[in-house]
Write an enzyme that holds these catalytic residues in place. Structure first.
Site, PDB file in Angstrom:
ATOM      1  N   TYR A   1      17.736  54.237  58.042  1.00  0.00           N
ATOM      2  CA  TYR A   1      16.699  54.689  57.098  1.00  0.00           C
ATOM      3  C   TYR A   1      15.522  55.218  57.903  1.00  0.00           C
ATOM      4  O   TYR A   1      14.999  54.516  58.774  1.00  0.00           O
ATOM      5  CB  TYR A   1      16.250  53.549  56.207  1.00  0.00           C
ATOM      6  CG  TYR A   1      17.134  53.329  55.006  1.00  0.00           C
ATOM      7  CD1 TYR A   1      18.437  53.788  54.970  1.00  0.00           C
ATOM      8  CD2 TYR A   1      16.656  52.665  53.873  1.00  0.00           C
ATOM      9  CE1 TYR A   1      19.241  53.581  53.857  1.00  0.00           C
ATOM     10  CE2 TYR A   1      17.446  52.451  52.762  1.00  0.00           C
ATOM     11  CZ  TYR A   1      18.736  52.927  52.766  1.00  0.00           C
ATOM     12  OH  TYR A   1      19.535  52.732  51.660  1.00  0.00           O
TER      13      TYR A   1
ATOM     14  N   LYS B   1      22.963  47.692  39.953  1.00  0.00           N
ATOM     15  CA  LYS B   1      23.713  48.923  40.221  1.00  0.00           C
ATOM     16  C   LYS B   1      24.670  48.676  41.379  1.00  0.00           C
ATOM     17  O   LYS B   1      24.274  48.108  42.407  1.00  0.00           O
ATOM     18  CB  LYS B   1      22.789  50.100  40.545  1.00  0.00           C
ATOM     19  CG  LYS B   1      23.517  51.417  40.791  1.00  0.00           C
ATOM     20  CD  LYS B   1      22.572  52.591  40.722  1.00  0.00           C
ATOM     21  CE  LYS B   1      21.828  52.788  42.019  1.00  0.00           C
ATOM     22  NZ  LYS B   1      20.896  53.958  41.934  1.00  0.00           N
TER      23      LYS B   1
ATOM     24  N   LYS C   1      27.450  50.456  44.081  1.00  0.00           N
ATOM     25  CA  LYS C   1      27.980  51.671  44.682  1.00  0.00           C
ATOM     26  C   LYS C   1      29.490  51.706  44.463  1.00  0.00           C
ATOM     27  O   LYS C   1      30.157  50.680  44.605  1.00  0.00           O
ATOM     28  CB  LYS C   1      27.685  51.687  46.182  1.00  0.00           C
ATOM     29  CG  LYS C   1      26.207  51.659  46.500  1.00  0.00           C
ATOM     30  CD  LYS C   1      25.523  52.889  45.982  1.00  0.00           C
ATOM     31  CE  LYS C   1      24.097  52.959  46.440  1.00  0.00           C
ATOM     32  NZ  LYS C   1      23.564  54.319  46.272  1.00  0.00           N
TER      33      LYS C   1
ATOM     34  N   ASP D   1      27.212  54.037  41.001  1.00  0.00           N
ATOM     35  CA  ASP D   1      26.659  55.181  41.731  1.00  0.00           C
ATOM     36  C   ASP D   1      27.692  55.661  42.732  1.00  0.00           C
ATOM     37  O   ASP D   1      28.073  54.908  43.638  1.00  0.00           O
ATOM     38  CB  ASP D   1      25.380  54.729  42.453  1.00  0.00           C
ATOM     39  CG  ASP D   1      24.714  55.851  43.221  1.00  0.00           C
ATOM     40  OD1 ASP D   1      23.628  55.601  43.778  1.00  0.00           O
ATOM     41  OD2 ASP D   1      25.258  56.974  43.249  1.00  0.00           O
TER      42      ASP D   1
ATOM     43  N   GLU E   1      26.073  57.495  38.276  1.00  0.00           N
ATOM     44  CA  GLU E   1      25.056  58.242  39.028  1.00  0.00           C
ATOM     45  C   GLU E   1      25.712  59.105  40.095  1.00  0.00           C
ATOM     46  O   GLU E   1      26.650  58.682  40.745  1.00  0.00           O
ATOM     47  CB  GLU E   1      24.109  57.254  39.686  1.00  0.00           C
ATOM     48  CG  GLU E   1      22.980  57.829  40.445  1.00  0.00           C
ATOM     49  CD  GLU E   1      22.003  56.744  40.880  1.00  0.00           C
ATOM     50  OE1 GLU E   1      21.887  55.712  40.176  1.00  0.00           O
ATOM     51  OE2 GLU E   1      21.371  56.907  41.935  1.00  0.00           O
TER      52      GLU E   1
ATOM     53  N   GLU F   1      18.455  62.282  42.755  1.00  0.00           N
ATOM     54  CA  GLU F   1      17.906  61.973  44.086  1.00  0.00           C
ATOM     55  C   GLU F   1      18.117  63.102  45.091  1.00  0.00           C
ATOM     56  O   GLU F   1      17.399  63.201  46.080  1.00  0.00           O
ATOM     57  CB  GLU F   1      18.517  60.681  44.611  1.00  0.00           C
ATOM     58  CG  GLU F   1      19.955  60.789  45.025  1.00  0.00           C
ATOM     59  CD  GLU F   1      20.544  59.439  45.447  1.00  0.00           C
ATOM     60  OE1 GLU F   1      20.711  58.573  44.570  1.00  0.00           O
ATOM     61  OE2 GLU F   1      20.793  59.252  46.641  1.00  0.00           O
TER      62      GLU F   1
ATOM     63  N   ASP G   1      12.880  61.727  42.395  1.00  0.00           N
ATOM     64  CA  ASP G   1      12.790  61.076  43.710  1.00  0.00           C
ATOM     65  C   ASP G   1      11.451  61.487  44.316  1.00  0.00           C
ATOM     66  O   ASP G   1      11.025  62.644  44.170  1.00  0.00           O
ATOM     67  CB  ASP G   1      13.944  61.552  44.608  1.00  0.00           C
ATOM     68  CG  ASP G   1      13.840  60.979  46.018  1.00  0.00           C
ATOM     69  OD1 ASP G   1      14.457  59.929  46.260  1.00  0.00           O
ATOM     70  OD2 ASP G   1      13.112  61.557  46.845  1.00  0.00           O
TER      71      ASP G   1
ATOM     72  N   HIS H   1      14.824  57.307  41.145  1.00  0.00           N
ATOM     73  CA  HIS H   1      15.553  56.848  42.336  1.00  0.00           C
ATOM     74  C   HIS H   1      14.570  56.243  43.333  1.00  0.00           C
ATOM     75  O   HIS H   1      13.455  56.739  43.495  1.00  0.00           O
ATOM     76  CB  HIS H   1      16.268  58.039  42.971  1.00  0.00           C
ATOM     77  CG  HIS H   1      16.836  57.742  44.323  1.00  0.00           C
ATOM     78  ND1 HIS H   1      16.261  58.204  45.494  1.00  0.00           N
ATOM     79  CD2 HIS H   1      17.908  57.007  44.684  1.00  0.00           C
ATOM     80  CE1 HIS H   1      16.980  57.780  46.524  1.00  0.00           C
ATOM     81  NE2 HIS H   1      17.982  57.051  46.059  1.00  0.00           N
ATOM     82  N   ALA H   2      14.998  55.175  44.004  1.00  0.00           N
ATOM     83  CA  ALA H   2      14.103  54.568  44.991  1.00  0.00           C
ATOM     84  C   ALA H   2      14.879  53.880  46.112  1.00  0.00           C
ATOM     85  O   ALA H   2      14.351  52.996  46.784  1.00  0.00           O
ATOM     86  CB  ALA H   2      13.146  53.580  44.343  1.00  0.00           C
ATOM     87  N   GLY H   3      16.112  54.307  46.341  1.00  0.00           N
ATOM     88  CA  GLY H   3      16.930  53.642  47.370  1.00  0.00           C
ATOM     89  C   GLY H   3      16.698  54.236  48.742  1.00  0.00           C
ATOM     90  O   GLY H   3      17.483  55.050  49.223  1.00  0.00           O
TER      91      GLY H   3
ATOM     92  N   GLU I   1      14.316  52.066  40.021  1.00  0.00           N
ATOM     93  CA  GLU I   1      15.205  51.369  40.943  1.00  0.00           C
ATOM     94  C   GLU I   1      14.393  50.519  41.923  1.00  0.00           C
ATOM     95  O   GLU I   1      13.293  50.912  42.354  1.00  0.00           O
ATOM     96  CB  GLU I   1      16.029  52.384  41.734  1.00  0.00           C
ATOM     97  CG  GLU I   1      16.992  51.731  42.717  1.00  0.00           C
ATOM     98  CD  GLU I   1      17.858  52.736  43.433  1.00  0.00           C
ATOM     99  OE1 GLU I   1      17.529  53.932  43.466  1.00  0.00           O
ATOM    100  OE2 GLU I   1      18.923  52.308  43.954  1.00  0.00           O
TER     101      GLU I   1
END
Ligand SMILES: C[C@H](O)[C@@H](O)CC(=O)C(=O)O
Length: 431
Positions: free
Chosen positions: A32, A218, A220, A248, A274, A301, A324, A351-353, A382
């Site tokens: 990240y 949520k 994946k 997602d 998603e 996003e 986003d 979105h906030a991942g 999120e």
């Protein structure tokens, strides 16, 4: 009068080991990262604007270089004039013919403009002594539409229609501000749902999410259908029938695969699917939405700009819109997108991942509730539970709700110690 005199960027990367055992079907092992920008003036008030673009690792140096290319548009400018006309600054950068050649209005240059625009909003909110959500929520409808470039939108949303929407939402603003300050804003969590987790960890984190007050989780999906069926059985068993479960796919499928896969998962009462396919495939999303109704389709996003969102809405290709904080050209463009969503009556679940996305996007969601949509129906931000400790004013989520920020600014300022510790100084890793 003061001048913008400092424009500083940083390539900040948080190794995956800090985060999780593998992320999603298309980003199995991301670092990240933040392509970070700091803007300062010679006002002598110690106030600075801080923002970033969220990336996932190796491309962060490219994103930083794109932000650096904007320094000549800012340094030496009259700070008061720039901050008083952020719509004008956004349009100046976005209409620049040379910058447009690297787009137009998409990709790293578009997101670089977003970072600069967001840093200027952070500085303006600090100067006004308000959290960004409150600053925006207290602007008049006329001031808000002056922030938006309606070029390319007029076949779906005109300036007058936006004014009408905002004026209709003016009554009750004070009550909605009080509500947000008292009760916060609903959240959902992706914390249990990362692909690399064991079944035991998935079940434990799902139960903990419910105990923490979240009403939606949520997961994946998209790597293996058998695994997805097993993991959804585990999650559904852990949270019970009343908690919503979204899934997602992070763009993993072609259209027919998405339809077939989602039909196989439909019995688990899916809250939404998603990013089922490419974020550029508007008609593909529309075909999936028709084929798997009533499961809602959502994306955003990776949606490049307000024009793409316009088409998704016109084609009824999504039922939930996910803005986003750093994917488009900043606060101004996200205001345009929120107005489009309100015009089409589509709920927004940001979105906030990623690193810092919770901190930034909460302001836009709260602004939307107070001054644009006026509703919380079906809306939630999120929440992912990592890297908040690196921010000067980290997000606070309690009882499944974001607490309204009270500190002046946009929440996107990283602690200097974190930037120093995680500044990337190596050579660019092999692709
Ligand atoms: C790589 C990012 O973490 C991505 O998986 C986040 C995402 O898709 C989401 O939060 O939704």
């Amino acid at each position: 009068m003061s001048l913008i005199v400092e424009f500083e960027t940083h390539d900040v990367r948080f190794p995956t080991s800090l985060l999780l055992d593998g992320s999603d079907a298309m980003n199995p092992d991301p670092d990240y990262s933040a392509a970070y920008v700091r803007i300062a003036t010679d006002a002598g008030d110690g106030l600075e604007g801080h923002a970033f673009v969220f990336t996932i690792g190796r491309g962060n140096d490219v994103q930083v270089a794109a932000i650096d290319a904007l320094a000549p548009y800012l340094v030496g400018q009259n700070a008061e004039e720039v901050l008083a006309d952020l719509g004008g600054m956004w349009r100046r950068l976005q209409h620049d013919s040379q910058l447009r050649w690297l787009g137009p209005e998409k990709g790293v240059m578009h997101m670089a403009i977003g970072a600069v625009v967001n840093a200027l909003w952070d500085l303006r909110a600090k100067r006004e002594g308000k959290p960004l959500w409150r600053l925006l929520a207290e602007l008049s409808p006329e001031e808000l539409v002056d922030l938006v470039d309606f070029r390319y939108l007029s076949d779906a949303l005109t300036r007058d229609e936006a004014l009408e929407l905002l004026r209709a939402a003016e009554p009750g603003r004070a009550e909605r501000i009080a509500l947000i300050e008292a009760d916060g804003y609903p959240a959902y969590t992706t914390t249990p749902g990362w692909l690399g987790y064991s079944d035991e960890k998935l079940a434990r984190l799902s139960r903990e999410a419910v105990a923490d007050g979240f009403r939606q989780i949520k997961l994946k999906v998209g790597a293996s259908l058998d695994d997805d069926l097993r993991r959804l059985r585990i999650a559904r068993e852990a949270v019970g029938p009343d908690i919503r479960i979204a899934v997602d796919a992070n763009q993993r499928w072609d259209v027919s695969d998405a339809i077939e896969w989602m039909r196989a998962l439909a019995s688990f009462d899916i809250a939404w699917i998603e990013e089922p396919t490419s974020p550029d495939d508007v008609l593909g999303h529309a075909a999936i939405a028709r084929a798997i109704a009533p499961i809602p389709v959502t994306t955003g996003e990776h949606c490049a700009n307000r024009i793409m969102f316009k088409q998704f809405l016109q084609a009824r290709a999504l039922e939930v819109l996910q803005i986003d904080y750093t994917r488009v050209a900043g606060v101004n463009e996200n205001i345009a997108i929120l107005l489009l969503a309100a015009k089409f009556g589509v709920r927004v679940c940001p979105h906030a991942g990623g690193v810092g996305l919770c901190e930034g996007v909460q302001h836009l969601a709260m602004f939307d509730f107070v001054a644009v949509s006026g509703t919380l129906d079906g809306r939630m931000i999120e929440f992912v539970d990592h890297l908040h400790e690196h921010f000067v004013t980290p997000t606070v989520v309690r009882g499944g709700r974001y607490l309204a920020p009270s500190a002046p600014g946009a929440g996107t300022e990283m602690r200097a110690e974190s930037i120093a510790e995680y500044e990337f100084r190596g050579a660019r890793a092999d692709a």
